[in-house]
Design an enzyme around this catalytic site. Structure first.
Site, short mmCIF file in Angstrom:
data_model
loop_
_atom_site.label_atom_id
_atom_site.label_comp_id
_atom_site.label_asym_id
_atom_site.label_seq_id
_atom_site.Cartn_x
_atom_site.Cartn_y
_atom_site.Cartn_z
N HIS A 82 39.60 48.27 53.97
CA HIS A 82 39.01 49.59 54.20
C HIS A 82 39.10 50.43 52.93
O HIS A 82 40.12 50.45 52.26
CB HIS A 82 39.77 50.31 55.32
CG HIS A 82 39.23 51.67 55.61
ND1 HIS A 82 38.14 51.88 56.44
CD2 HIS A 82 39.61 52.90 55.17
CE1 HIS A 82 37.89 53.18 56.50
NE2 HIS A 82 38.75 53.81 55.75
N ASP A 161 38.75 59.79 67.92
CA ASP A 161 38.63 60.06 66.49
C ASP A 161 37.23 60.59 66.16
O ASP A 161 37.08 61.50 65.35
CB ASP A 161 38.91 58.80 65.66
CG ASP A 161 38.62 59.05 64.19
OD1 ASP A 161 39.31 59.89 63.60
OD2 ASP A 161 37.68 58.43 63.65
N ARG A 168 36.75 68.47 62.97
CA ARG A 168 37.43 68.77 61.69
C ARG A 168 36.40 69.06 60.60
O ARG A 168 36.59 69.94 59.76
CB ARG A 168 38.30 67.58 61.26
CG ARG A 168 39.59 67.48 62.06
CD ARG A 168 40.26 66.14 61.82
NE ARG A 168 40.55 65.89 60.42
CZ ARG A 168 40.55 64.68 59.84
NH1 ARG A 168 40.29 63.60 60.55
NH2 ARG A 168 40.81 64.55 58.57
N SER A 183 43.40 59.22 61.48
CA SER A 183 41.99 58.95 61.77
C SER A 183 41.61 57.53 61.28
O SER A 183 41.06 56.72 62.03
CB SER A 183 41.13 60.02 61.07
OG SER A 183 39.80 59.62 60.97
N LYS A 187 41.28 53.68 63.74
CA LYS A 187 40.10 52.79 63.77
C LYS A 187 40.49 51.37 63.33
O LYS A 187 40.05 50.38 63.91
CB LYS A 187 39.01 53.33 62.84
CG LYS A 187 38.37 54.59 63.39
CD LYS A 187 37.27 55.10 62.49
CE LYS A 187 37.75 55.83 61.28
NZ LYS A 187 37.49 57.24 61.17
N1 URA Z 1 37.77 58.87 56.73
C1 URA Z 1 38.10 58.84 58.04
O1 URA Z 1 37.76 57.90 58.74
N2 URA Z 1 38.81 59.86 58.54
C2 URA Z 1 39.21 60.91 57.80
O2 URA Z 1 39.87 61.79 58.32
C3 URA Z 1 38.87 60.93 56.44
C4 URA Z 1 38.15 59.88 55.93
#
Ligand code: URA
Length: 435
Positions: A82, A161, A168, A183, A187
């Protein structure tokens, strides 16, 4: 339990319990907690922060807010990768096939680009015919038979999320390390891999401009991963200038193919090999990450990584002919060169500015619903430390809309700083955490 008490507790610097965090995440996802109360809590978290336990509990509450993927039907140690988001970052298209070619199963879900940063799913969709949505059985079959499948994140993963991130985004509460870490990791954990490699970007084209903050985020995410029983490694890497020379979807796919042919820019090649090396190591194919990197290099030089990309494209319905004829990718109708206004050395190329230029060409979205121009973007002919003559071409802007190209052109000049002194090149890989 009620939401007002939870908001007051965090506002006054208290520590939220597992039950309170679960109450908030569940209630907000289901719609029983309104946006205004969720916003108040997020702002309180923004200012007061969360400790390790709170971050872990929030991550878990979001991880289990929807479907979680069970990859146990796929043999071997599955490794995910990621990136926290950047400009010109096409490393997944290179590192994932290299790791898969070395025997590491890659069952990866990726996101779309938003704002000035790109997303792997959009890049893949610039390959004619490529399907980024597969039914679970087909997804598992592809990984079992071919060692790799790359798809978009399904709608039912971490709905909490999705909702919290969207809020946010419009309430000034994105830039909090605990919220970012939970966050991202919610995932990654829901996606079911056994080990995770994180590429945490720092510099103007990243969420984290400062290296110390990127390191703090990387540490936090490694701790969450390890606490959840997943081996997790984080690389802290430079995003002060774009990665590679291509920014924009089909342009980046072409650069990824060139890189797998051994003709890629140095920075993208170096980082992709490093990421693939860590994936290979975490996937149990070598005893160290350094040996993993050597194995990745061999897969690059032998062409095994390129063949893995070809079979991935074929099996997901794409036109694998693009490997030999990259002109089969969407081509821009219009191009505009950006010329140097003075001679000297390129001191800096503002990654965020290039990302915005690319977005303005039509390669990126302004809102989630926008269509994008898969052929659009920016090609950089010069990178930091390169010598330029006055009038020499710094970059080419690509796209299909005259007005968008004109808007992008104005911005593009601002991205480059040229001066007489030869500058130090930024260090690409700044730290590796969790090895
Ligand atoms: N990427 C994400 O998936 N979440 C965040 O809060 C910031 C970047």
């Amino acid at each position: 339990m009620n939401m007002i008490d939870i908001i007051l507790k965090k506002r006054d610097g208290g520590k939220l319990t597992q039950a309170e965090l679960r109450f908030f995440v569940k209630g907000f996802t289901e719609g029983s907690i309104p946006d205004y109360q969720a916003s108040a809590l997020l702002m309180a978290v923004y200012f007061r922060g969360m400790d390790k336990e709170e971050i872990f509990e929030l991550t878990n509450a979001m991880r289990y807010s929807g479907d979680t993927i069970d990859l146990s039907d796929i043999q071997g140690i599955k490794v995910d990768k990621h990136s926290t988001g950047g400009v010109g970052d096409k490393t997944t298209l290179i590192a994932a096939p290299l790791a898969a070619a070395c025997g590491v199963p890659v069952a990866k879900m990726s996101g779309r680009g938003l704002g000035f940063t790109g997303g792997t799913v959009d890049k893949l969709e610039s390959i004619p015919g490529f399907r980024t949505t597969l039914e679970p059985e087909e997804f598992f079959r592809q990984v079992n038979e071919n060692g790799i499948a790359l798809i978009g994140q399904t709608a039912h993963i971490t709905p909490a999320d999705k909702k919290i991130y969207a809020l946010r985004d419009v309430t000034g509460t994105v830039e909090n390390l605990g919220l970012i870490a939970s966050s991202i990791m919610s995932k990654k954990l829901a996606a079911g891999s056994d080990a995770i490699v994180l590429d945490v970007k720092c510099g103007s084209g990243a969420f984290m401009e400062e290296q110390e903050t990127a390191v703090e985020l990387g540490r936090m995410m490694c701790e969450i991963g390890v606490a959840a029983g997943k081996r997790t490694v984080a690389l802290i890497t430079d995003m002060s200038q774009p990665l590679g020379r291509a920014v924009g979807n089909s342009l980046e796919v072409r650069e990824a193919i060139e890189t797998l042919k051994g003709r890629g820019p140095d920075d993208i090649t170096e980082l992709s090999l490093k990421l693939a090396g860590v994936m290979i190591y975490l996937g149990g194919r070598t005893k160290t990450a350094a040996e993993g990197e050597i194995m990745a290099q061999q897969a690059l030089h032998s062409g095994a990584g390129l063949e893995k990309l070809r079979s991935l494209i074929l099996r997901q319905g794409g036109d694998a002919g693009i490997i030999e004829e990259t002109d089969r990718l969407p081509q821009p109708a219009l191009k505009k060169d950006i010329l140097a206004e003075s001679a000297g050395y390129v001191q800096s190329i503002d990654a965020k500015c290039v990302g915005l230029v690319s977005q303005h060409t039509g390669a990126g979205r302004l809102t989630r619903e926008d269509d994008i121009d898969l052929s659009a973007g920016v090609l950089l002919h010069k990178k930091v430390g390169d010598r330029v003559n006055r009038g020499e071409c710094l970059a080419t802007i690509c796209g299909s809309s005259k007005s968008k190209i004109a808007a992008a052109e104005k911005e593009a000049q601002k991205a480059f700083v040229i001066d007489r002194e030869k500058p130090q090149k930024p260090t690409l890989i700044k730290e590796v955490l969790g090895l």
